[in-house]
Motif scaffolding. Structure first.
Motif, mmCIF file in Angstrom:
data_model
loop_
_atom_site.group_PDB
_atom_site.id
_atom_site.type_symbol
_atom_site.label_atom_id
_atom_site.label_comp_id
_atom_site.label_asym_id
_atom_site.label_seq_id
_atom_site.Cartn_x
_atom_site.Cartn_y
_atom_site.Cartn_z
ATOM 1 N N SER A 70 0.849 -1.187 0.000
ATOM 2 C CA SER A 70 0.000 0.000 0.000
ATOM 3 C C SER A 70 0.885 1.236 0.000
ATOM 4 C CB SER A 70 -0.927 -0.002 1.222
ATOM 5 O OG SER A 70 -0.179 -0.027 2.418
ATOM 6 N N ARG A 71 0.251 2.396 -0.066
ATOM 7 C CA ARG A 71 1.016 3.641 -0.069
ATOM 8 C C ARG A 71 0.266 4.718 0.711
ATOM 9 N NH1 ARG A 71 0.314 6.014 -6.279
ATOM 10 N NH2 ARG A 71 -1.903 6.541 -6.080
ATOM 11 N N ASP A 72 1.048 5.670 1.191
ATOM 12 C CA ASP A 72 0.504 6.847 1.854
ATOM 13 C C ASP A 72 1.111 8.047 1.137
ATOM 14 O OD1 ASP A 72 -0.089 9.016 3.497
ATOM 15 O OD2 ASP A 72 0.052 7.844 5.334
ATOM 16 N N THR A 73 0.336 8.640 0.265
ATOM 17 C CA THR A 73 0.876 9.740 -0.531
ATOM 18 C C THR A 73 1.160 10.978 0.317
ATOM 19 O OG1 THR A 73 -1.378 10.375 -1.137
ATOM 20 C CG2 THR A 73 -0.172 8.958 -2.688
ATOM 21 N N SER A 74 0.460 11.128 1.442
ATOM 22 C CA SER A 74 0.707 12.294 2.300
ATOM 23 C C SER A 74 2.072 12.203 2.981
ATOM 24 C CB SER A 74 -0.397 12.427 3.342
ATOM 25 O OG SER A 74 -0.357 11.366 4.262
ATOM 26 N N LYS A 75 2.528 10.981 3.200
ATOM 27 C CA LYS A 75 3.836 10.765 3.826
ATOM 28 C C LYS A 75 4.904 10.362 2.812
ATOM 29 C CE LYS A 75 1.911 9.292 8.267
ATOM 30 N NZ LYS A 75 1.842 8.185 9.258
ATOM 31 N N ASN A 76 4.476 10.152 1.563
ATOM 32 C CA ASN A 76 5.385 9.677 0.504
ATOM 33 C C ASN A 76 6.047 8.365 0.900
ATOM 34 O OD1 ASN A 76 5.648 10.835 -2.105
ATOM 35 N ND2 ASN A 76 7.851 11.085 -1.783
ATOM 36 N N GLN A 77 5.236 7.437 1.355
ATOM 37 C CA GLN A 77 5.728 6.150 1.834
ATOM 38 C C GLN A 77 4.979 4.997 1.172
ATOM 39 O OE1 GLN A 77 5.117 6.504 6.096
ATOM 40 N NE2 GLN A 77 7.225 7.177 6.420
ATOM 41 N N ILE A 78 5.707 3.903 1.005
ATOM 42 C CA ILE A 78 5.124 2.651 0.533
ATOM 43 C C ILE A 78 5.298 1.623 1.638
ATOM 44 C CG2 ILE A 78 5.198 0.838 -1.220
ATOM 45 C CD1 ILE A 78 6.943 3.925 -2.134
ATOM 46 N N THR A 79 4.296 0.828 1.867
ATOM 47 C CA THR A 79 4.323 -0.145 2.946
ATOM 48 C C THR A 79 4.145 -1.548 2.390
ATOM 49 O OG1 THR A 79 3.420 1.426 4.529
ATOM 50 C CG2 THR A 79 3.227 -0.891 5.085
ATOM 51 N N LEU A 80 4.918 -2.475 2.959
ATOM 52 C CA LEU A 80 4.783 -3.900 2.665
ATOM 53 C C LEU A 80 4.370 -4.599 3.940
ATOM 54 C CD1 LEU A 80 5.363 -6.492 0.872
ATOM 55 C CD2 LEU A 80 7.602 -6.507 1.986
ATOM 56 N N GLN A 81 3.337 -5.420 3.848
ATOM 57 C CA GLN A 81 2.963 -6.283 4.957
ATOM 58 C C GLN A 81 3.019 -7.725 4.486
ATOM 59 O OE1 GLN A 81 -0.839 -4.664 6.434
ATOM 60 N NE2 GLN A 81 0.337 -3.892 8.168
ATOM 61 N N LEU A 82 3.623 -8.578 5.304
ATOM 62 C CA LEU A 82 3.745 -10.004 5.011
ATOM 63 C C LEU A 82 3.257 -10.747 6.250
ATOM 64 C CD1 LEU A 82 4.783 -12.157 2.976
ATOM 65 C CD2 LEU A 82 6.967 -12.066 4.222
ATOM 66 N N SER A 83 2.190 -11.485 6.102
ATOM 67 C CA SER A 83 1.573 -12.137 7.251
ATOM 68 C C SER A 83 2.113 -13.553 7.456
ATOM 69 C CB SER A 83 0.059 -12.178 7.073
ATOM 70 O OG SER A 83 -0.289 -12.964 5.958
ATOM 71 N N SER A 84 1.861 -14.065 8.632
ATOM 72 C CA SER A 84 2.202 -15.455 8.975
ATOM 73 C C SER A 84 3.635 -15.797 8.618
ATOM 74 C CB SER A 84 1.226 -16.423 8.278
ATOM 75 O OG SER A 84 -0.113 -16.117 8.604
ATOM 76 N N VAL A 85 4.560 -14.965 9.056
ATOM 77 C CA VAL A 85 5.961 -15.170 8.673
ATOM 78 C C VAL A 85 6.526 -16.426 9.319
ATOM 79 C CG1 VAL A 85 6.361 -12.723 8.247
ATOM 80 C CG2 VAL A 85 6.859 -13.689 10.513
ATOM 81 N N THR A 86 7.486 -17.011 8.642
ATOM 82 C CA THR A 86 8.238 -18.162 9.134
ATOM 83 C C THR A 86 9.724 -17.839 8.997
ATOM 84 O OG1 THR A 86 8.532 -19.332 7.040
ATOM 85 C CG2 THR A 86 6.413 -19.627 8.168
ATOM 86 N N PRO A 87 10.585 -18.679 9.554
ATOM 87 C CA PRO A 87 12.026 -18.435 9.365
ATOM 88 C C PRO A 87 12.434 -18.369 7.896
ATOM 89 C CG PRO A 87 11.687 -19.939 11.179
ATOM 90 C CD PRO A 87 10.327 -19.707 10.566
ATOM 91 N N GLU A 88 11.653 -18.976 7.004
ATOM 92 C CA GLU A 88 11.945 -18.902 5.572
ATOM 93 C C GLU A 88 11.786 -17.490 5.018
ATOM 94 O OE1 GLU A 88 13.575 -22.186 5.114
ATOM 95 O OE2 GLU A 88 12.883 -21.382 3.183
ATOM 96 N N ASP A 89 11.147 -16.615 5.764
ATOM 97 C CA ASP A 89 10.999 -15.219 5.336
ATOM 98 C C ASP A 89 12.157 -14.341 5.806
ATOM 99 O OD1 ASP A 89 7.578 -15.787 5.987
ATOM 100 O OD2 ASP A 89 8.429 -15.444 3.984
#
Length: 112
Positions: A70-89
């Protein structure tokens, strides 16, 4: 000059949701597409997903069920979310303006 800076937790427990932020300077994020790429230990670069200029997200089929960009244009930021992480991540995660500009990457370790 376009600059990208990733930030994140560094260490995260298995099963949690990883959230990373890419702060962009030098250009409005609405101008370009932005991608997330990671490199796991001993592996090559792996494309994870992207957000286009119009805000539409696209994901790697192998990660689609766990990934959100996703992105927040007011902050000029892009966000990545990755759920259910494991050590393979466990990996170094990069944001990029494909493929002229890259952040320095942020190391994420998934471990209990």
């Amino acid at each position: 000059q376009v600059q990208l800076q990733e930030s994140g937790p560094g260490l995260i427990l298995p099963s949690q949701t990883l959230s990373l932020t890419c702060t962009v300077s030098g250009v409005s994020i609405s101008t370009y597409n932005w991608d997330w790429v990671r490199q796991r230990p001993g592996k090559g670069l792996e494309w994870m997903g992207a957000i286009l200029r119009d805000g539409s997200p696209y994901y790697s089929p192998s990660l689609k069920s766990r990934t959100s960009v996703s992105r927040d244009t007011s902050k000029n930021q892009i966000t990545l979310q990755l759920s259910s992480v494991t050590p393979e991540d466990t990996a170094v995660y990069y944001c990029a303006q494909p493929w002229d500009y890259w952040g320095q990457g942020t190391q994420v370790i998934v471990s209990s």
